[in-house]
Design a protein around this motif. Structure first.
Motif, PDB file in Angstrom:
ATOM      1  N   GLU A   1     -11.323-102.841  29.365  1.00 12.52           N
ATOM      2  CA  GLU A   1     -12.672-102.382  29.658  1.00 12.52           C
ATOM      3  C   GLU A   1     -13.627-102.569  28.481  1.00 12.52           C
ATOM      4  O   GLU A   1     -14.853-102.486  28.638  1.00 12.52           O
ATOM      5  CB  GLU A   1     -12.661-100.901  30.067  1.00 12.52           C
ATOM      6  CG  GLU A   1     -12.178 -99.939  29.005  1.00 12.52           C
ATOM      7  CD  GLU A   1     -10.689 -99.676  29.025  1.00 12.52           C
ATOM      8  OE1 GLU A   1     -10.267 -98.630  28.507  1.00 12.52           O
ATOM      9  OE2 GLU A   1      -9.953-100.530  29.568  1.00 12.52           O
ATOM     10  N   ASP A   2     -13.070-102.849  27.284  1.00 10.55           N
ATOM     11  CA  ASP A   2     -13.901-103.056  26.095  1.00 10.55           C
ATOM     12  C   ASP A   2     -14.247-104.523  25.851  1.00 10.55           C
ATOM     13  O   ASP A   2     -14.895-104.855  24.851  1.00 10.55           O
ATOM     14  CB  ASP A   2     -13.188-102.507  24.847  1.00 10.55           C
ATOM     15  CG  ASP A   2     -13.056-100.992  24.871  1.00 10.55           C
ATOM     16  OD1 ASP A   2     -13.827-100.337  25.601  1.00 10.55           O
ATOM     17  OD2 ASP A   2     -12.168-100.471  24.168  1.00 10.55           O
ATOM     18  N   LEU A   3     -13.810-105.408  26.742  1.00 10.62           N
ATOM     19  CA  LEU A   3     -14.057-106.836  26.551  1.00 10.62           C
ATOM     20  C   LEU A   3     -15.547-107.128  26.405  1.00 10.62           C
ATOM     21  O   LEU A   3     -16.368-106.677  27.198  1.00 10.62           O
ATOM     22  CB  LEU A   3     -13.499-107.622  27.742  1.00 10.62           C
ATOM     23  CG  LEU A   3     -13.715-109.142  27.717  1.00 10.62           C
ATOM     24  CD1 LEU A   3     -12.921-109.789  26.582  1.00 10.62           C
ATOM     25  CD2 LEU A   3     -13.331-109.755  29.067  1.00 10.62           C
ATOM     26  N   LYS A   4     -15.879-107.892  25.358  1.00 14.09           N
ATOM     27  CA  LYS A   4     -17.259-108.285  25.106  1.00 14.09           C
ATOM     28  C   LYS A   4     -17.398-109.787  25.360  1.00 14.09           C
ATOM     29  O   LYS A   4     -16.637-110.588  24.812  1.00 14.09           O
ATOM     30  CB  LYS A   4     -17.656-107.974  23.665  1.00 14.09           C
ATOM     31  CG  LYS A   4     -17.647-106.494  23.320  1.00 14.09           C
ATOM     32  CD  LYS A   4     -18.001-106.294  21.852  1.00 14.09           C
ATOM     33  CE  LYS A   4     -17.970-104.827  21.469  1.00 14.09           C
ATOM     34  NZ  LYS A   4     -18.257-104.634  20.015  1.00 14.09           N
ATOM     35  N   ILE A   5     -18.381-110.146  26.171  1.00 11.02           N
ATOM     36  CA  ILE A   5     -18.642-111.558  26.468  1.00 11.02           C
ATOM     37  C   ILE A   5     -20.074-111.865  26.049  1.00 11.02           C
ATOM     38  O   ILE A   5     -21.026-111.285  26.581  1.00 11.02           O
ATOM     39  CB  ILE A   5     -18.445-111.865  27.962  1.00 11.02           C
ATOM     40  CG1 ILE A   5     -17.092-111.341  28.455  1.00 11.02           C
ATOM     41  CG2 ILE A   5     -18.537-113.375  28.192  1.00 11.02           C
ATOM     42  CD1 ILE A   5     -16.895-111.493  29.952  1.00 11.02           C
ATOM     43  N   SER A   6     -20.232-112.753  25.106  1.00 15.45           N
ATOM     44  CA  SER A   6     -21.568-113.107  24.617  1.00 15.45           C
ATOM     45  C   SER A   6     -22.352-113.857  25.693  1.00 15.45           C
ATOM     46  O   SER A   6     -21.789-114.408  26.650  1.00 15.45           O
ATOM     47  CB  SER A   6     -21.459-113.974  23.364  1.00 15.45           C
ATOM     48  OG  SER A   6     -20.882-115.230  23.685  1.00 15.45           O
TER      49      SER A   6
END
Length: 220
Positions: free
Chosen positions: A67-72
Motif C-alpha cells: 500500500e506504500d508503493l510510490k509511482i512517479s
C-alpha cells in the motif's frame, strides 16, 4: 556469528542475536532445502563467490508494504504508453543469469553463484520461487526474481538492460499482488527501492510478520 554444520539443516534463531551488520552464520551449503528453510526464518545468503557462504538477517530490515508503493508521474506515463510487456515464470533461470551478469554500482562482482542459480531454479520447479520478465519488442530487457512464502515475497535481485525496465517490472508485480502479499522483503536499503516506497523496519517486526504469514500451504 555461528558456524553451520554442512550435515544438518539448521540455523540459530535470528530473533535472539544481533551481530554487527546482521551477519548471523557462516558455512553450511546452498542446497535447495537449506535455502528454503533459511527464508522461512528471515535469513538469506549473501557473499562473494570466492569466500565462505554467509547468512544474514539484518536489523533494520528494508521492506515494502504494497500500500506504500510510490509511482512517479514519469513512470505512470511509461506504463500507460505500454512500452513494456510483462510475463511471470517464463524464463526464471535466464532472469537469474541476467541478474548475475548485471553491473552494480560499488560492486566488483556478484553474489549470485552458479550453484545458487541451480538451487533457486530447483525451488522454482516446486513453485517456491518466482520471476517477472520485462519485454520490449519481444526482447527481454529487465526482470526480477525472489522467494515466494505465500503472503510474503522475498525479493532477491533485479536487472535492467534499458532505462526503467526493472522499475516497471517491480511496479507491475507489486500492483498485481498487492492483495496477496503482506509485504515485499527488500533486505537491505537501496535508493532505487526507497524511491518506490520501501522503508526500514525493526528486525523483530519483520520476523513477527513473517511468522504470522508463512505457511507451506499458501505457496503454490
Amino acid at each position: 556469528m555461528f558456524l553451520l554444520d554442512s550435515e544438518e539443516i539448521a540455523f540459530p534463531d535470528p530473533a535472539l542475536y544481533d551481530f554487527e551488520g546482521g551477519l548471523l552464520a557462516m558455512g553450511g551449503d546452498l542446497s535447495p532445502e537449506r535455502i528454503w528453510f533459511a527464508y522461512q526464518n528471515g535469513i538469506f545468503p549473501w557473499f562473494n563467490p570466492e569466500d565462505d557462504i554467509l547468512w544474514w538477517c539484518p536489523d533494520p530490515r528494508f521492506v515494502l508494504f504494497p500500500e506504500d508503493l510510490k509511482i512517479s508521474k514519469s513512470m505512470k506515463k511509461i506504463l500507460r504508453e505500454g512500452k513494456f510487456t510483462f510475463t511471470e515464470n517464463k524464463c526464471f533461470e535466464e532472469v537469474m543469469k541476467n541478474c548475475q551478469a548485471a553491473e552494480r554500482k560499488g560492486q566488483d562482482g556478484t553474489w549470485i553463484t552458479d550453484e545458487m542459480i541451480k538451487s533457486y531454479s530447483t525451488l522454482h520447479r516446486y513453485g517456491k520461487t518466482k520471476s517477472v520478465e520485462v519485454w520490449e519488442n519481444d526482447v527481454l530487457v529487465g526482470g526480477l526474481y525472489g522467494v515466494d512464502l505465500g503472503h510474503i515475497f522475498c525479493g532477491e535481485s533485479m536487472f535492467a538492460k534499458v532505462s526503467n525496465a526493472s522499475k516497471a517490472g517491480f511496479i507491475y508485480f507489486v500492483e498485481k499482488y498487492k492483495n496477496q502479499y503482506e509485504l515485499i522483503d527488500c533486505q537491505i536499503y537501496t535508493e532505487h527501492l526507497a524511491s518506490l516506497g520501501a522503508k526500514e523496519i525493526p528486525k523483530r517486526e519483520f520476523l513477527k510478520t513473517l511468522k504470522q504469514n508463512f505457511s507451506d500451504e499458501n505457496v503454490k
